[in-house]
Write a protein that holds these residues in place. Structure first.
Motif, PDB file in Angstrom:
ATOM      1  N   SER A   1       0.800  -1.261   0.089  1.00 44.94           N
ATOM      2  CA  SER A   1      -0.141   0.052   0.041  1.00 44.94           C
ATOM      3  C   SER A   1       1.055   1.248  -0.009  1.00 44.94           C
ATOM      4  O   SER A   1       1.272   1.696   1.010  1.00 44.94           O
ATOM      5  CB  SER A   1      -1.061  -0.039   1.236  1.00 44.94           C
ATOM      6  N   VAL A   2       1.299   1.927  -1.167  1.00 42.05           N
ATOM      7  CA  VAL A   2       2.034   2.723  -1.236  1.00 42.05           C
ATOM      8  C   VAL A   2       1.347   4.129  -1.737  1.00 42.05           C
ATOM      9  O   VAL A   2       0.893   4.254  -2.781  1.00 42.05           O
ATOM     10  CB  VAL A   2       3.288   2.531  -2.277  1.00 42.05           C
ATOM     11  N   TRP A   3       1.567   5.099  -1.092  1.00 38.44           N
ATOM     12  CA  TRP A   3       1.377   6.625  -1.658  1.00 38.44           C
ATOM     13  C   TRP A   3       2.593   7.401  -1.757  1.00 38.44           C
ATOM     14  O   TRP A   3       3.412   7.216  -1.078  1.00 38.44           O
ATOM     15  CB  TRP A   3       0.609   7.195  -0.440  1.00 38.44           C
ATOM     16  N   ASP A   4       2.464   8.203  -2.940  1.00 36.59           N
ATOM     17  CA  ASP A   4       3.842   9.080  -3.057  1.00 36.59           C
ATOM     18  C   ASP A   4       3.435  10.398  -2.825  1.00 36.59           C
ATOM     19  O   ASP A   4       2.101  10.832  -3.130  1.00 36.59           O
ATOM     20  CB  ASP A   4       4.200   8.847  -4.852  1.00 36.59           C
TER      21      ASP A   4
ATOM     22  N   PRO B   1      16.408  -5.521   8.365  1.00 38.98           N
ATOM     23  CA  PRO B   1      15.160  -4.888   8.111  1.00 38.98           C
ATOM     24  C   PRO B   1      15.218  -3.655   7.131  1.00 38.98           C
ATOM     25  O   PRO B   1      16.384  -3.136   6.941  1.00 38.98           O
ATOM     26  CB  PRO B   1      14.941  -4.425   9.589  1.00 38.98           C
ATOM     27  N   SER B   2      14.296  -3.434   6.631  1.00 40.17           N
ATOM     28  CA  SER B   2      14.065  -2.437   5.454  1.00 40.17           C
ATOM     29  C   SER B   2      12.792  -1.876   5.661  1.00 40.17           C
ATOM     30  O   SER B   2      11.738  -2.482   6.121  1.00 40.17           O
ATOM     31  CB  SER B   2      14.331  -2.907   4.284  1.00 40.17           C
ATOM     32  N   ILE B   3      12.708  -0.688   4.953  1.00 34.79           N
ATOM     33  CA  ILE B   3      11.302  -0.119   4.767  1.00 34.79           C
ATOM     34  C   ILE B   3      10.513  -1.017   4.089  1.00 34.79           C
ATOM     35  O   ILE B   3      11.049  -1.268   2.867  1.00 34.79           O
ATOM     36  CB  ILE B   3      11.381   1.290   4.200  1.00 34.79           C
ATOM     37  N   GLY B   4       9.286  -1.284   4.315  1.00 33.38           N
ATOM     38  CA  GLY B   4       8.408  -2.112   3.266  1.00 33.38           C
ATOM     39  C   GLY B   4       7.902  -1.388   2.443  1.00 33.38           C
ATOM     40  O   GLY B   4       7.707  -0.332   2.175  1.00 33.38           O
ATOM     41  N   ASP B   5       6.837  -2.222   1.820  1.00 36.46           N
ATOM     42  CA  ASP B   5       5.848  -1.866   0.650  1.00 36.46           C
ATOM     43  C   ASP B   5       4.639  -1.221   1.220  1.00 36.46           C
ATOM     44  O   ASP B   5       3.464  -1.148   0.650  1.00 36.46           O
ATOM     45  CB  ASP B   5       5.633  -2.792  -0.260  1.00 36.46           C
ATOM     46  N   THR B   6       4.813  -0.451   2.426  1.00 32.98           N
ATOM     47  CA  THR B   6       3.774   0.295   2.974  1.00 32.98           C
ATOM     48  C   THR B   6       4.220   1.623   3.474  1.00 32.98           C
ATOM     49  O   THR B   6       5.000   1.893   4.180  1.00 32.98           O
ATOM     50  CB  THR B   6       2.958  -0.327   4.243  1.00 32.98           C
ATOM     51  N   ILE B   7       3.753   2.565   2.346  1.00 29.55           N
ATOM     52  CA  ILE B   7       4.115   4.134   2.580  1.00 29.55           C
ATOM     53  C   ILE B   7       2.798   4.895   2.676  1.00 29.55           C
ATOM     54  O   ILE B   7       1.953   4.850   1.950  1.00 29.55           O
ATOM     55  CB  ILE B   7       4.986   4.582   1.396  1.00 29.55           C
ATOM     56  N   GLN B   8       2.633   5.773   3.599  1.00 28.85           N
ATOM     57  CA  GLN B   8       1.565   6.726   3.841  1.00 28.85           C
ATOM     58  C   GLN B   8       2.041   7.868   4.580  1.00 28.85           C
ATOM     59  O   GLN B   8       2.895   8.032   4.911  1.00 28.85           O
ATOM     60  CB  GLN B   8       0.618   6.064   4.841  1.00 28.85           C
TER      61      GLN B   8
ATOM     62  N   TRP C   1       4.138   7.462   7.489  1.00 28.78           N
ATOM     63  CA  TRP C   1       3.825   6.375   8.289  1.00 28.78           C
ATOM     64  C   TRP C   1       4.470   5.218   7.511  1.00 28.78           C
ATOM     65  O   TRP C   1       4.097   5.124   6.240  1.00 28.78           O
ATOM     66  CB  TRP C   1       2.469   6.206   8.675  1.00 28.78           C
ATOM     67  N   GLY C   2       4.967   4.209   7.776  1.00 25.36           N
ATOM     68  CA  GLY C   2       5.405   3.038   6.968  1.00 25.36           C
ATOM     69  C   GLY C   2       5.597   1.718   7.882  1.00 25.36           C
ATOM     70  O   GLY C   2       5.638   1.849   9.077  1.00 25.36           O
ATOM     71  N   GLY C   3       5.858   0.669   6.942  1.00 24.58           N
ATOM     72  CA  GLY C   3       6.041  -0.726   8.052  1.00 24.58           C
ATOM     73  C   GLY C   3       7.469  -1.025   7.660  1.00 24.58           C
ATOM     74  O   GLY C   3       8.292  -0.654   6.733  1.00 24.58           O
ATOM     75  N   VAL C   4       7.921  -2.011   8.530  1.00 27.99           N
ATOM     76  CA  VAL C   4       9.322  -2.384   8.532  1.00 27.99           C
ATOM     77  C   VAL C   4       9.194  -3.895   8.294  1.00 27.99           C
ATOM     78  O   VAL C   4       8.418  -4.784   9.270  1.00 27.99           O
ATOM     79  CB  VAL C   4      10.146  -1.990   9.840  1.00 27.99           C
ATOM     80  N   ASP C   5       9.724  -4.664   7.327  1.00 26.96           N
ATOM     81  CA  ASP C   5       9.857  -5.808   7.121  1.00 26.96           C
ATOM     82  C   ASP C   5      11.165  -6.665   7.063  1.00 26.96           C
ATOM     83  O   ASP C   5      12.305  -5.646   6.822  1.00 26.96           O
ATOM     84  CB  ASP C   5       9.054  -6.310   5.979  1.00 26.96           C
TER      85      ASP C   5
END
Length: 286
Positions: A161-164, A231-238, A251-255
């Motif tokens: 869930s990615v927003w630019d 770990p890295s910034i995942g594919d959720t960027i808001q 806001w973001g997720g870590v995977d």
């Protein structure tokens, strides 16, 4: 007289005893089996240049649809997807975001009308979820001039869930330039690569901790892959936009493996001269 002197001496001796600093008790050794937590560190703000795109003059004959009705932006997005017509997807007083008809050369084109300025950009703003973009206008960089702040939903799927974030500047000649946090930039985006470099995963005995600066969050060690991965910034960027306060928050997720999220992070976002800066990071365990 002798009694007076004797009394004064007694008071001095007693006063000296009372002023003596208490002895510091010796440090007790850590209890046997006590957990030693990983070391943390002070985190500095992280800055990186935005992805720069110069707006191009709209092609002749690609006229936008006239805004009508109740401004059903989601319905307009669906018409653009299925009928390939120019459709209004977002607007604020004095500015409009149109999705232009798709061509082989430009399969996804945003037309930005801002006052007397008009420019086309090859932005990603369409996914199967068909979330319309969001548009704001305020002085994000504090220079006394407003910028267009646009959020485009560019990635969706399982665990994605990615927003630019796009910041559009109006140049003196009326042309428009975009600076963005585009997640899927060719060759990667130094901003998100920088966030990933701040994260660290460490094990302490049979427990595991994710570390971000001076903050750490315990994660389920049993759920981690057997082989340690960075770990890295995942594919959720808001992003949250607060136009009244002229600020933005990330806001973001870590995977540790794609879409295997172990924590969330947030940070304040500032923008200046084409540079995005993240600061005030916070870590949230899942």
């Amino acid at each position: 007289m002798r009694k007076l002197l004797f009394g004064m001496l007694v008071l001095l001796v007693l006063g000296g005893c009372g002023a003596r600093a208490p002895e510091t008790p010796p440090e007790e050794p850590p209890a046997e089996g006590a957990l030693s937590l990983p070391e943390t560190w002070r985190l500095e703000p992280l800055s990186a240049p935005g992805i720069v795109t110069e707006g191009r003059e709209p092609e002749e004959g690609r006229e936008p649809a006239t805004p009508v009705g109740d401004r059903n932006y989601h319905g307009n997005m669906m018409r653009w997807v299925h009928e390939n017509t120019a459709e209004l997807l977002a607007e604020i007083p004095g500015a409009y975001f149109y999705a232009q008809p798709r061509t082989e050369e430009h399969p996804e084109t945003a037309l930005i009308l801002w006052g007397e300025s008009a420019a086309e950009f090859d932005w990603c703003f369409s996914t199967p979820r068909t979330y319309p973009p969001e548009m704001y206008c305020f002085d994000l960089d504090g220079d006394g001039e407003d910028e267009l702040v646009v959020l485009c939903y560019s990635g969706s799927g399982t665990g994605v869930s990615v927003w630019d974030l796009h910041v559009v500047e109006k140049n003196e000649d009326g042309t428009l330039t975009d600076y963005s946090t585009f997640y899927y930039a060719e060759g990667g985006n130094p901003l998100w690569e920088g966030v990933s470099s701040l994260l660290r995963l460490e094990r302490a005995e049979d427990r595991a901790f994710l570390i971000l600066g001076r903050e750490l969050a315990e994660v389920d060690s049993a759920a981690l892959p057997e082989e340690d991965r960075a770990p890295s910034i995942g594919d959720t960027i808001q992003f949250e936009v607060f136009p009244e306060e002229c600020r933005v928050r990330f806001w973001g997720g870590v995977d540790v493996v794609p879409t295997w999220y172990i924590a969330d992070i947030s940070a304040g976002v500032t923008y200046q001269d084409g540079i995005f800066t993240l600061s005030g990071f916070h870590l949230y365990g899942n």
